[in-house]
Design an enzyme around this catalytic site. Sequence first.
Site, PDB file in Angstrom:
ATOM      1  CG  ASP A 129      -2.097   0.896   1.101  1.00  0.00           C
ATOM      2  OD1 ASP A 129      -2.296   1.463   0.006  1.00  0.00           O
ATOM      3  OD2 ASP A 129      -2.835   1.061   2.091  1.00  0.00           O
ATOM      4  CG  ASN A 140      -7.536  -2.285  -5.918  1.00  0.00           C
ATOM      5  OD1 ASN A 140      -6.598  -3.047  -5.703  1.00  0.00           O
ATOM      6  ND2 ASN A 140      -7.823  -1.296  -5.084  1.00  0.00           N
TER       7      ASN A 140
HETATM    8  C1  FPP Z   1      -1.849   0.049  -3.442  1.00  0.00           C
HETATM    9  O1  FPP Z   1      -1.374   1.377  -3.389  1.00  0.00           O
HETATM   10  C2  FPP Z   1      -1.271  -0.681  -4.582  1.00  0.00           C
HETATM   11  C3  FPP Z   1      -1.989  -1.283  -5.589  1.00  0.00           C
HETATM   12  C4  FPP Z   1      -3.451  -1.258  -5.647  1.00  0.00           C
HETATM   13  C5  FPP Z   1      -1.324  -1.938  -6.732  1.00  0.00           C
HETATM   14  C6  FPP Z   1      -0.088  -2.718  -6.422  1.00  0.00           C
HETATM   15  C7  FPP Z   1       0.616  -2.996  -7.697  1.00  0.00           C
HETATM   16  C8  FPP Z   1       1.957  -3.003  -7.869  1.00  0.00           C
HETATM   17  C9  FPP Z   1       2.934  -2.793  -6.810  1.00  0.00           C
HETATM   18  C10 FPP Z   1       2.528  -3.186  -9.241  1.00  0.00           C
HETATM   19  C11 FPP Z   1       2.333  -4.501  -9.894  1.00  0.00           C
HETATM   20  C12 FPP Z   1       2.668  -5.666  -9.064  1.00  0.00           C
HETATM   21  C13 FPP Z   1       3.079  -6.871  -9.519  1.00  0.00           C
HETATM   22  C14 FPP Z   1       3.084  -7.974  -8.571  1.00  0.00           C
HETATM   23  C15 FPP Z   1       3.515  -7.143 -10.881  1.00  0.00           C
HETATM   24  P1  FPP Z   1      -2.433   2.565  -3.548  1.00  0.00           P
HETATM   25  O2  FPP Z   1      -2.574   2.864  -5.002  1.00  0.00           O
HETATM   26  O3  FPP Z   1      -3.713   2.203  -2.876  1.00  0.00           O
HETATM   27  O4  FPP Z   1      -1.716   3.725  -2.788  1.00  0.00           O
HETATM   28  P2  FPP Z   1      -2.404   4.899  -1.950  1.00  0.00           P
HETATM   29  O5  FPP Z   1      -3.060   4.248  -0.766  1.00  0.00           O
HETATM   30  O6  FPP Z   1      -1.253   5.765  -1.552  1.00  0.00           O
HETATM   31  O7  FPP Z   1      -3.380   5.590  -2.836  1.00  0.00           O
END
Ligand code: FPP
Length: 259
Positions: free
Chosen positions: A32, A80
């Site tokens: 996150d 998501n």
């Molecule tokens: C949460 O941060 C992250 C995600 C929803 C996506 C995670 C994806 C990756 C790290 C890239 C791809 C991964 C692989 C395994 C190939 P957020 O967007 O909710 O952050 P925020 O809370 O700061 O808005």
Amino acid sequence: MPFLIFANQVPMDVKSSIHSGNIPKHVAIIMDGNGRWAKKQGEDRIFGHHEGVNSVREIVEACGEIGVRFLTLYAFSTENWNRPKEEVDALMELLVSTISMETPNLHSKGVKLEVIGDIKSLPLSCQLELKESMEMTSKNTKVTLILALSYSSKWEITNAVQQIAKMVEQGKLKADQVSSELIEEHLSTSKWPDPELMIRTSGEHRISNFLLWQLAYSEFYFTEVLWPDFRKDDFFRAILAYQNRERRFGKTSEQLSRH
Ligand code: FPP
């Protein structure tokens, strides 16, 4: 002078402080903070997801280095899908390109790729890339990397209950034969041990519909570090914290110390 370690201090060489005899077999991570990380750099949210891939690579490597056998990453939740379309599309493209580019590297390091979640809801290009990567790495045994994609625990448990209800309906099973073991057999994680440790980055203290059943007795580790900044030493710190916990499984400390 005795060497004192305070709760929020860790020795310089974090990795060498880890006890090889007490490594969790399975670690689950809620990655996150990508969006906030990008915003801090004055960039679009997707920039944070791109940088997050570097953290994924490091943490998979770190698992191999210390002997964590299974790593489950919450990469995309059912919820998501409700994000802005541009972000969802960009995340799907990132998944396809990352899996395509990283598979040879994963394969050479003995990593096996597995996926849990409603895979049929992913774009076809993503499904095909995952299938190819899973086939290529299927014989590897060093680390199993399990990507939770279009996953939610309530979705998974509902599916399991539906399958079991069908067996009861068909007369193959009586209702009082439904056991916790039977439910486990119908979860998408049935092949693997439950995670001993669950890590969530970015200072949020929730489990957000992630492995609700499987985390029943896991240790939770929360860190303020945003996922794109979460690198090997941060992971090793989490392992060290885990090693300093007493896992009682409902028993008392006295009962545990008798063994
Ligand atoms: C949460 O941060 C992250 C995600 C929803 C996506 C995670 C994806 C990756 C790290 C890239 C791809 C991964 C692989 C395994 C190939 P957020 O967007 O909710 O952050 P925020 O809370 O700061 O808005």
